[in-house]
Design an enzyme around this catalytic site. Structure first.
Site, mmCIF file in Angstrom:
data_model
loop_
_atom_site.group_PDB
_atom_site.id
_atom_site.type_symbol
_atom_site.label_atom_id
_atom_site.label_comp_id
_atom_site.label_asym_id
_atom_site.label_seq_id
_atom_site.Cartn_x
_atom_site.Cartn_y
_atom_site.Cartn_z
ATOM 1 N N ARG A 129 0.821 -1.219 0.000
ATOM 2 C CA ARG A 129 0.000 0.000 0.000
ATOM 3 C C ARG A 129 0.852 1.265 0.000
ATOM 4 O O ARG A 129 0.308 2.367 0.045
ATOM 5 C CB ARG A 129 -0.962 -0.025 1.189
ATOM 6 C CG ARG A 129 -2.058 -1.070 0.988
ATOM 7 C CD ARG A 129 -3.217 -1.045 1.966
ATOM 8 N NE ARG A 129 -3.215 -0.027 2.981
ATOM 9 C CZ ARG A 129 -2.972 -0.244 4.286
ATOM 10 N NH1 ARG A 129 -2.685 -1.453 4.719
ATOM 11 N NH2 ARG A 129 -3.023 0.754 5.143
ATOM 12 N N ASN A 130 2.177 1.126 -0.060
ATOM 13 C CA ASN A 130 3.017 2.325 -0.160
ATOM 14 C C ASN A 130 2.816 2.928 -1.552
ATOM 15 O O ASN A 130 2.827 2.222 -2.552
ATOM 16 C CB ASN A 130 4.482 1.980 0.070
ATOM 17 C CG ASN A 130 5.340 3.221 0.224
ATOM 18 O OD1 ASN A 130 5.479 4.001 -0.713
ATOM 19 N ND2 ASN A 130 5.913 3.395 1.398
ATOM 20 N N ALA A 131 2.661 4.237 -1.607
ATOM 21 C CA ALA A 131 2.332 4.905 -2.876
ATOM 22 C C ALA A 131 3.553 5.317 -3.691
ATOM 23 O O ALA A 131 3.394 5.856 -4.793
ATOM 24 C CB ALA A 131 1.470 6.135 -2.597
ATOM 25 N N PHE A 132 4.781 5.057 -3.211
ATOM 26 C CA PHE A 132 5.960 5.542 -3.924
ATOM 27 C C PHE A 132 6.005 5.057 -5.376
ATOM 28 O O PHE A 132 6.114 5.862 -6.302
ATOM 29 C CB PHE A 132 7.247 5.127 -3.192
ATOM 30 C CG PHE A 132 8.484 5.657 -3.844
ATOM 31 C CD1 PHE A 132 8.915 6.957 -3.600
ATOM 32 C CD2 PHE A 132 9.235 4.876 -4.727
ATOM 33 C CE1 PHE A 132 10.056 7.467 -4.210
ATOM 34 C CE2 PHE A 132 10.376 5.381 -5.337
ATOM 35 C CZ PHE A 132 10.782 6.670 -5.076
ATOM 36 N N THR B 214 4.903 8.634 1.445
ATOM 37 C CA THR B 214 4.152 7.718 0.587
ATOM 38 C C THR B 214 3.633 6.518 1.381
ATOM 39 O O THR B 214 2.994 5.635 0.824
ATOM 40 C CB THR B 214 5.034 7.234 -0.578
ATOM 41 O OG1 THR B 214 6.198 6.603 -0.047
ATOM 42 C CG2 THR B 214 5.423 8.387 -1.486
#
Length: 164
Positions: free
Chosen positions: A40-43, A138
């Site tokens: 779920r990290n947006a990076f 992120t």
């Protein structure tokens, strides 16, 4: 509290112009031995959107970063912690940024992917002369800002420092 050493090397080479810095790898990143690995990290979705690419594997992500002049590392080289939260980092020992910036003089700016990485860097390296930009985290823990707003801020950073 357990003691951890950073489990993988930085991603960068002589062409790297911007260096994104996190604080220390999450447990998911430890497990996958790669940066920003939490699902779920947006990076990675942010970079995919900015550059209109799909990066399916860690190798593709690494190759992409090197081709674009993007580097990845973390401020902390070792620490104690009991979970992935940045608030949980104790007895931190930073990575050697004086040496890194001497060895890679084309790095024009540091982009901190959250407040903790920025604050730790300033704590240990406040006198280092390099452009520093605090970017929104992120992490899935930082849901107060929309992904679209984060994309806009990351794109402005990339446009400013990756263009010649």
């Amino acid at each position: 509290m357990n003691y951890f050493e950073h489990p993988f090397p930085p991603i960068l080479d002589e062409q790297t112009r911007v260096l994104f810095l996190g604080s220390f790898p999450s447990i998911a990143s430890f497990e996958q031995a790669f940066y920003y690995a939490h699902p779920r990290n947006a990076f990675w979705p942010i970079l995919e959107e900015i550059f209109d690419v799909r990066l399916e594997t860690n190798e593709a992500k690494k190759t992409f970063c090197l081709e674009k002049g993007i580097g990845l590392w973390d401020v902390i080289g070792s620490c104690e912690r009991s979970n992935s939260s940045d608030t949980n980092l104790k007895n931190c020992i930073p990575n050697d940024f004086e040496k890194l910036l001497r060895d890679y003089p084309n790095i024009r700016a540091l982009g901190f992917t959250g407040k903790k990485s920025h604050d730790l860097f300033v704590k240990y390296f406040k006198d280092l002369e390099i452009e520093r930009v605090l970017l929104p985290s992120t992490s899935p823990a930082h849901a107060a800002m929309s992904k679209g707003k984060k994309e806009k801020i990351y794109k402005e950073f990339i446009d400013k420092f990756l263009t010649v």
